[in-house]
Design an enzyme around this catalytic site. Structure first.
Site, PDB file in Angstrom:
ATOM      1  N   LYS A 234     -12.816  -8.249   3.279  1.00 12.23           N
ATOM      2  CA  LYS A 234     -12.351  -7.968   4.640  1.00 12.23           C
ATOM      3  C   LYS A 234     -13.401  -8.361   5.679  1.00 12.23           C
ATOM      4  O   LYS A 234     -13.244  -8.086   6.871  1.00 12.23           O
ATOM      5  CB  LYS A 234     -12.018  -6.478   4.784  1.00 12.23           C
ATOM      6  N   CYS A 373       0.098   0.413   2.605  1.00 16.10           N
ATOM      7  CA  CYS A 373      -0.600   1.399   1.750  1.00 16.10           C
ATOM      8  C   CYS A 373      -0.875   2.699   2.502  1.00 16.10           C
ATOM      9  O   CYS A 373      -1.915   3.336   2.280  1.00 16.10           O
ATOM     10  CB  CYS A 373      -1.904   0.838   1.179  1.00 16.10           C
TER      11      CYS A 373
END
Ligand code: PMP
Length: 419
Positions: A234, A373
């Protein structure tokens, strides 16, 4: 997590050519507009080169060989650990444990620290906005130990209700685990305050920094975080590497999680003695090349500067809010741009999030759709799914305009269908 608004503006055009994938055109020549950075980011040539260089000339297993190449590889791997240490201002290099991601790091803490410190009736405080990675490992721990999970509620605009924190704490509170930045709402949480309150109650803290370390300066000493976790992919590093930071005293007292090679000092047929930190928690062959790639990504990010990155993302977020508001029929999730990181999640009136993402994709715009999520967060917001555009340092204001045009087109397609 500190931000300052004095950095000179970023000009992404001056470094976009470092990212080969951003030159791609898709669907008959449309430029790829990559706005799915909260999911994973793209890599600059400098990171790709570091990976290739490693495989071409410095790769062997680490900490094992008594040969030149293994020493080279070990040096590169340990250099990467030092870069991570500096990035988050940890006091000791051995407080940085390489894992294969945020999820793996949280599971390590839940299994090792959790299993050896929690018993039935002890309490863990989480928040309603956590990613499944910071919910499920604690639910599994609760199943194993009988400990109790509580959650800091959020406001309708996606901020922690800080007034409830003290009342949630009891003399059974053992852990407070909180995300620094929500991967859906974008909210930048007051984690320093949460940590302080947890410490006042004698609890240990874990910060899920998957969405903050890539975007803003992080100082674990200033935060006084006990554990802090994040993922390389990320922040322009390779997938397959992540970090668990833990305070030395805590890590020292914890039993190893995975067993095998490298994590031992001595092994007999019926017993073993664990190695010192950090090896104790790095069983088997670690993510050698991904860690080196992460080190190169850290160099790249630091060269640009986190204040500039944060300011640039704020600019993009404000622009996205402004353009999307103009389209109408869009509900934003999370607070105003000034209170969040470069994440804009939304629901379009009358169009399912998956259809939004599909129609945007036709225009070359990559966003994410679904529950990201965070099923409990979506339930709290009374929605099943949302669309999410998320930005990074290489995104431009022009790309936000393309997002707006694509969304407008999506709305008119659906309006035509309905009429
Ligand atoms: N926590 C947060 C806040 C995240 O955004 C993510 C990734 N979406 C994770 C945890 C899990 O990270 P990883 O998949 O890299 O383990």
């Amino acid at each position: 997590m500190t931000t300052v608004d004095t950095a000179p503006p970023l000009d992404p055009q001056s470094f976009r050519s470092d990212f080969p994938i951003l030159n791609k055109t898709i669907h008959d020549g449309k430029p790829l507009v990559y706005l799915d950075n909260a999911s994973t980011t793209q890599r600059p040539r400098q990171v790709i080169d570091a990976i290739v260089r490693m495989y071409e000339s410095e790769y062997a297993n680490v900490h094992r060989g008594i040969h030149w190449l293994s020493d080279q590889s070990t040096d590169r791997y340990e250099d990467a650990r030092e870069k991570v240490r500096q990035l988050i201002n940890a006091q000791h290099r051995h407080e940085v444990i390489f894992t294969n991601g945020t999820t793996a790091a949280i599971n390590l803490v839940a299994r090792s620290w959790g299993d050896s410190n929690l018993k039935s009736g002890d309490e863990i405080i989480l928040t309603e906005m956590e990613h499944h990675a910071n919910l499920v490992p604690w639910q599994q721990l609760a199943e194993r130990t009988g400990c109790v999970l509580k959650h800091i509620p959020i406001t309708d605009d996606g901020q922690l209700v800080m007034d409830t924190v003290d009342s949630l704490m009891t003399n059974r509170t053992r852990l407070v685990a909180c995300t620094a930045v929500s991967n859906v709402l974008g909210t930048i949480n007051p984690v320093k305050q949460v940590i302080q309150r947890a410490h006042d109650a004698g609890a240990v803290t874990l910060v899920d920094a998957a969405q903050s370390v890539p975007h803003m300066a992080t100082d674990v000493v200033d935060l006084d975080a006990d554990f802090l976790v994040f993922s390389g992919h990320k922040m322009m590093g390779p997938s397959g590497v992540g970090v668990l930071y833990g305070k030395e005293a805590l890590l020292d007292a914890m039993p190893p999680f995975l067993g095998g090679g490298s994590m031992i000092r001595r092994v007999k047929l019926d017993s073993f003695e664990p190695a010192e930190l950090p090896a104790k928690f790095e069983a088997g062959t670690p993510p050698i090349v991904p860690a080196v790639g992460l080190g190169a990504a850290i160099d790249y990010l630091q060269n640009i500067g986190f204040d500039a990155i944060h300011q640039h993302e704020l600019l993009l977020t404000k622009k996205a809010h402004q353009i999307l508001e103009g389209i109408g029929g869009i509900r934003f999730l999370g607070p105003i741009p000034e209170l969040k990181s470069g994440i804009v999640a939304f629901v379009v009136d009358g169009i399912h999030a998956h259809d939004v993402a599909q129609l945007l994709d036709r225009e070359g715009v990559a966003i994410r759709a679904g529950h990201h999520c965070t099923m409990p967060l979506h339930k709290r917001l009374k929605i099943g799914a949302s669309s999410r555009a998320s930005f990074y340092l290489y995104n431009t204001l022009e790309e936000i305009e393309i997002l707006g045009q694509a969304l407008e087109k999506a709305r008119s397609v659906f309006q035509r269908k309905r009429s």
